[in-house]
Design a protein around this motif. Sequence first.
Motif, mmCIF file in Angstrom:
data_model
loop_
_atom_site.group_PDB
_atom_site.id
_atom_site.type_symbol
_atom_site.label_atom_id
_atom_site.label_comp_id
_atom_site.label_asym_id
_atom_site.label_seq_id
_atom_site.Cartn_x
_atom_site.Cartn_y
_atom_site.Cartn_z
ATOM 1 N N LYS A 95 84.147 40.343 12.867
ATOM 2 C CA LYS A 95 83.202 41.159 12.099
ATOM 3 C C LYS A 95 83.416 42.605 12.505
ATOM 4 O O LYS A 95 83.281 42.954 13.683
ATOM 5 N N THR A 96 83.724 43.449 11.534
ATOM 6 C CA THR A 96 84.268 44.766 11.853
ATOM 7 C C THR A 96 83.544 45.854 11.090
ATOM 8 O O THR A 96 83.279 45.716 9.894
ATOM 9 N N ILE A 97 83.233 46.945 11.802
ATOM 10 C CA ILE A 97 82.779 48.168 11.152
ATOM 11 C C ILE A 97 83.898 49.190 11.306
ATOM 12 O O ILE A 97 84.462 49.351 12.392
ATOM 13 N N GLU A 141 75.130 44.005 12.052
ATOM 14 C CA GLU A 141 74.706 42.872 12.877
ATOM 15 C C GLU A 141 75.853 41.864 12.975
ATOM 16 O O GLU A 141 75.953 40.933 12.184
ATOM 17 N N THR A 142 76.676 42.049 13.967
ATOM 18 C CA THR A 142 77.876 41.220 14.113
ATOM 19 C C THR A 142 77.633 39.938 14.889
ATOM 20 O O THR A 142 78.409 38.991 14.789
ATOM 21 N N GLY A 143 76.578 39.913 15.714
ATOM 22 C CA GLY A 143 76.427 38.835 16.674
ATOM 23 C C GLY A 143 77.265 39.130 17.909
ATOM 24 O O GLY A 143 77.965 40.140 17.994
ATOM 25 N N SER A 144 77.211 38.253 18.885
ATOM 26 C CA SER A 144 77.932 38.475 20.130
ATOM 27 C C SER A 144 79.369 37.987 20.023
ATOM 28 O O SER A 144 79.721 37.221 19.130
ATOM 29 N N GLY A 145 80.188 38.438 20.963
ATOM 30 C CA GLY A 145 81.584 38.029 21.005
ATOM 31 C C GLY A 145 82.393 39.030 21.798
ATOM 32 O O GLY A 145 81.851 39.902 22.480
ATOM 33 N N GLU A 146 83.706 38.919 21.736
ATOM 34 C CA GLU A 146 84.593 39.857 22.414
ATOM 35 C C GLU A 146 84.691 41.142 21.590
ATOM 36 O O GLU A 146 84.884 41.090 20.371
ATOM 37 N N ILE A 147 84.570 42.274 22.278
ATOM 38 C CA ILE A 147 84.543 43.573 21.602
ATOM 39 C C ILE A 147 85.936 44.196 21.647
ATOM 40 O O ILE A 147 86.523 44.357 22.725
ATOM 41 N N PHE A 148 86.449 44.547 20.468
ATOM 42 C CA PHE A 148 87.748 45.215 20.366
ATOM 43 C C PHE A 148 87.568 46.544 19.634
ATOM 44 O O PHE A 148 86.892 46.606 18.605
ATOM 45 N N VAL A 172 85.664 49.120 15.114
ATOM 46 C CA VAL A 172 85.153 48.316 16.225
ATOM 47 C C VAL A 172 84.941 46.925 15.665
ATOM 48 O O VAL A 172 84.300 46.751 14.612
ATOM 49 N N SER A 173 85.488 45.917 16.337
ATOM 50 C CA SER A 173 85.451 44.554 15.824
ATOM 51 C C SER A 173 84.918 43.609 16.894
ATOM 52 O O SER A 173 85.264 43.738 18.069
ATOM 53 N N VAL A 174 84.076 42.687 16.474
ATOM 54 C CA VAL A 174 83.562 41.653 17.365
ATOM 55 C C VAL A 174 84.193 40.326 16.953
ATOM 56 O O VAL A 174 84.035 39.875 15.814
ATOM 57 N N TRP A 175 84.928 39.718 17.879
ATOM 58 C CA TRP A 175 85.688 38.495 17.617
ATOM 59 C C TRP A 175 84.962 37.307 18.234
ATOM 60 O O TRP A 175 84.699 37.272 19.433
ATOM 61 N N SER A 176 84.591 36.352 17.389
ATOM 62 C CA SER A 176 83.919 35.148 17.888
ATOM 63 C C SER A 176 84.096 34.031 16.883
ATOM 64 O O SER A 176 84.115 34.256 15.665
ATOM 65 N N GLU A 177 84.266 32.836 17.405
ATOM 66 C CA GLU A 177 84.360 31.625 16.568
ATOM 67 C C GLU A 177 85.404 31.782 15.473
ATOM 68 O O GLU A 177 85.176 31.452 14.303
ATOM 69 N N GLU A 178 86.566 32.328 15.845
ATOM 70 C CA GLU A 178 87.704 32.475 14.936
ATOM 71 C C GLU A 178 87.404 33.380 13.741
ATOM 72 O O GLU A 178 87.960 33.218 12.660
ATOM 73 N N SER A 179 86.508 34.347 13.954
ATOM 74 C CA SER A 179 86.172 35.287 12.892
ATOM 75 C C SER A 179 85.929 36.662 13.494
ATOM 76 O O SER A 179 85.354 36.789 14.580
ATOM 77 N N PHE A 194 77.080 66.874 4.975
ATOM 78 C CA PHE A 194 78.436 66.367 5.217
ATOM 79 C C PHE A 194 78.506 64.893 4.831
ATOM 80 O O PHE A 194 77.491 64.201 4.725
ATOM 81 N N THR A 195 79.738 64.417 4.608
ATOM 82 C CA THR A 195 79.984 63.076 4.085
ATOM 83 C C THR A 195 80.819 62.264 5.057
ATOM 84 O O THR A 195 81.776 62.774 5.643
ATOM 85 N N VAL A 196 80.448 60.991 5.209
ATOM 86 C CA VAL A 196 81.128 60.078 6.115
ATOM 87 C C VAL A 196 81.594 58.850 5.331
ATOM 88 O O VAL A 196 80.855 58.335 4.478
ATOM 89 N N ASP A 197 82.795 58.371 5.635
ATOM 90 C CA ASP A 197 83.320 57.144 5.024
ATOM 91 C C ASP A 197 83.383 56.037 6.061
ATOM 92 O O ASP A 197 84.032 56.187 7.106
ATOM 93 N N LEU A 198 82.723 54.898 5.741
ATOM 94 C CA LEU A 198 82.735 53.727 6.598
ATOM 95 C C LEU A 198 83.085 52.513 5.748
ATOM 96 O O LEU A 198 83.215 52.608 4.516
ATOM 97 N N ALA A 199 83.211 51.360 6.386
ATOM 98 C CA ALA A 199 83.423 50.097 5.674
ATOM 99 C C ALA A 199 83.020 48.958 6.592
ATOM 100 O O ALA A 199 82.933 49.112 7.818
ATOM 101 N N PHE A 200 82.769 47.802 5.980
ATOM 102 C CA PHE A 200 82.476 46.575 6.716
ATOM 103 C C PHE A 200 83.453 45.504 6.253
ATOM 104 O O PHE A 200 83.838 45.469 5.080
ATOM 105 N N MET A 201 83.831 44.645 7.188
ATOM 106 C CA MET A 201 84.849 43.646 6.852
ATOM 107 C C MET A 201 84.685 42.432 7.760
ATOM 108 O O MET A 201 84.537 42.560 8.974
ATOM 109 N N GLU A 202 84.720 41.249 7.159
ATOM 110 C CA GLU A 202 84.719 40.010 7.932
ATOM 111 C C GLU A 202 85.940 39.189 7.513
ATOM 112 O O GLU A 202 86.153 38.933 6.327
ATOM 113 N N LEU A 203 86.758 38.819 8.510
ATOM 114 C CA LEU A 203 87.989 38.082 8.245
ATOM 115 C C LEU A 203 88.164 36.962 9.265
ATOM 116 O O LEU A 203 87.773 37.119 10.426
ATOM 117 N N PRO A 204 88.807 35.874 8.866
ATOM 118 C CA PRO A 204 89.054 34.779 9.818
ATOM 119 C C PRO A 204 90.340 34.987 10.622
ATOM 120 O O PRO A 204 91.124 34.049 10.811
#
Length: 832
Positions: free
Chosen positions: A580-582, A516-523, A571-578, A634-644
């Motif tokens: 949120k990335t999966i 749940e990243t919220g809205s913003g620019e999608i990269f 995939v990263s959603v950029w909003s309000e100088e932050s 089968f096995t999948v590797d993911l991660a979550f990351m939030e950075l300013p």
Amino acid sequence: MIVKVVVHNHWDREWFTTSEVTSKWLKEVFLRVKELVQKNPEFVYVLDGQTAVAEDLLVYHPDLEEDLRELVRSGRLLVGPYYIQIDWRIPGEASILKNFEIGEKDANRFGQRMNAGWLLDSFGHISQEPQLHRIFGIEKVFLWRGISFENDGISQEFFWKGSDGTAVQGVFLVGGYRNLYNLKETRDIAEKRLKHEVEKLAKFSRSGEILLLDGYDIDLSPEDPSDYLNVEIVSPEEFPERFPEDAPTLSGELLSGRYACVFPGTLSTRTYLKLESDLVERLLKMNDLLSVLNGEELSDLFWRDYLKTLAHDNICGVCADPVHEKMERTYRNIYFLVKSSVESRLRHIVERSDLEKGTYVLSLSPFSYNHHFCDGERTFLLKTNGAGLFKTEVADEKKEVKELTWENEYYRAYFEGDGTLVLNNRKAGVLKLFKEDGDAYTTSVEETDFSISLEKMRTVLQTKHSMVVELERTIRSSQCLIETKERVIFDETPLVKWRIALKTKGENYKLSMVYETGSGEIFAKMPFDVVKRKEKDSYLLPETPPEELKGILLAARETGEVREFPFQGFVSVWSEESSKTILARGLREYWMEEGKVHVTLSRSVEWIAKEVKNRVGDAGPMMYVPGAKCEGVFTVDLAFMELPVHPRSEEFFRWYLLFDNPPLLLDVEADGTEKEKTFFFSSLPWAGVKDRYHLWVYNPYLEEIEGLRPLQIGEKSIESLSEKQCFVSRLNILNFPEFPVVSVEKNPEGEVIEFLKETLSSLEDEITNLEGKDDPRSKHRLFSLLRTKKEIELSLQYLIDVEKTARELNELRMKRRTYDYVVELFESEERE
């Protein structure tokens, strides 16, 4: 208008059957081409832009090599510029570069390379293709799928500008790549066909020339169109004679299905293949690096076998089951061979680095780090100065277990009672199930009732610097039963790493992981780029196209809207100088919905092609493929990351590359004196090994770095290590990546088998009624039914002679495609 014709063969070496079958057909194709060349000194033949076809020919018929060389040297048989017709959205950067390099090497060996990009059937195009082609000396490309023009201002000629600003000339195959195919079958209306195609396409030409193509998929009987028509045969390099300066410009990615399908469902078909392929490519890339550090010449032996699995039909998962079973065997074989190679080369590198006894981190990221890192089993200090070997210590495990919360300088995370992770007040790691009514080419989902049960949640590792939580969940619906074993890894980095092992049973579903990243620019990370995208593509034509495009768009098209897009890495959603990335390794499909990013973990279908929503036209063979149900473990590797920071910043890539190339932990018994060895240091990601002295690098950032402009691809010098300086008695890799797929089952459904048999019976009646009729519509319908019959027979492989049926199916496909154009011609005459 001047009419010119390119004669070619789009060779799907594996699709409805394996290359062991299709390669046996190549001799008759080659001898036919040789005969046509001898008859007509102006005849030129394009061998599909991939040298692997010539390689396949010579595997079975090495005696033809000199004849092949003579035709290539004379410019009558055009080979290259690629090794294989890869899918451009799914393979990684190293594979794309190797495909160019080996294609060029092979073409030069045979005589000369075709100096034009030949991309007839690629399922869309990445933003950096113009720059990549220019790097390898190619300034013009021919394309079909993926293109759209604003307000349908279609132009046969256009300029294609890549994301870095590099441009190439483009030729859009408006009428497809088979619009003058099989004149010998319709010789009595050959002139009428030519005139009709010219009338349809004339308005799209800015050069005063019209390009028609005589050829088709796996065409076994090439022809010379000048035997039937007064036309000029040309090579792609010669068309057009003068490129129009007023041609429109298309920019960046070309992923539209407006005029011809790009099949976004292929991004998530047979995800297990994508996982295996991704790991093998990473290991090949690592093996190349270790080779040059040891002063060795690079070998392309493993790469050749691997690249063949990246042909667009193969890696997209739209082939018959035997093809994909063969791919799995190839991946496993390369995995174990390269694992052994990596272990051997690492021993030599430790000897050359004069390292003392101890535990070492092998970091492949060019950045420096000073954090504790957990791989799910061990926690160790990651203190590095670029890519290299650095001594470390494994942290001691603490006996006391805290509540299931973790906090560091980047985030605060805790688990809710149902197993949901809350990361900086946003939910992550949520599993969502959908009903899937699509096929291998197209995803078509709808909401469905399902339940998720948390079977277990506990801490399995706790240190001062890390925590690992294990989850077990069960997902149930009328479509499937899915069991998970998950490890959620917290440490001192901003990455919340999530490893999920799936045990799947069922069919016709789609499983995603949600953030749940919220809205913003999608990269989205793509090869050599981080692209900005919209949430959906709704610039598509309706099922019935506008009158001015009728008769031109005869292939399958996407309709409605497309929400599924490719990504590689994050995939990263950029909003309000932050941001949120999966992040994910090996997975290739995402979509956005209501401020949530979905990444597809598994998609289960049963047919290569059938009738589906949001697609009109004939996509592929109607073949039953139980392997596409993705039943297995089968096995999948993911991660979550939030950075300013922005997704195109150095700080962002510093952590992304740590996830993308996780460090290896080595246990070393040696008699050296050093504690570390840096191979290279940079702020630029490295994409592969160019030669013994250079790495491929690129600049994904918003500003110039180390002499490279934003999004420019370049090279960085690398030196081999000194001669052996110490003795290594033992070297163990403690966390070598495991092969991601334990098993994939192919379980045919009894009900489907009976349905196929009943369908065969019903087809016989209509086929009997049509036999003997000579009008174009009846012939078109007859060939369509006969083709479907053979597709079904080939699905029932345990009943039939595969090779014989594959040949019969191929011949019917060719005849049926011819009558696509014949029927359209007669319908246009009736409208007049």
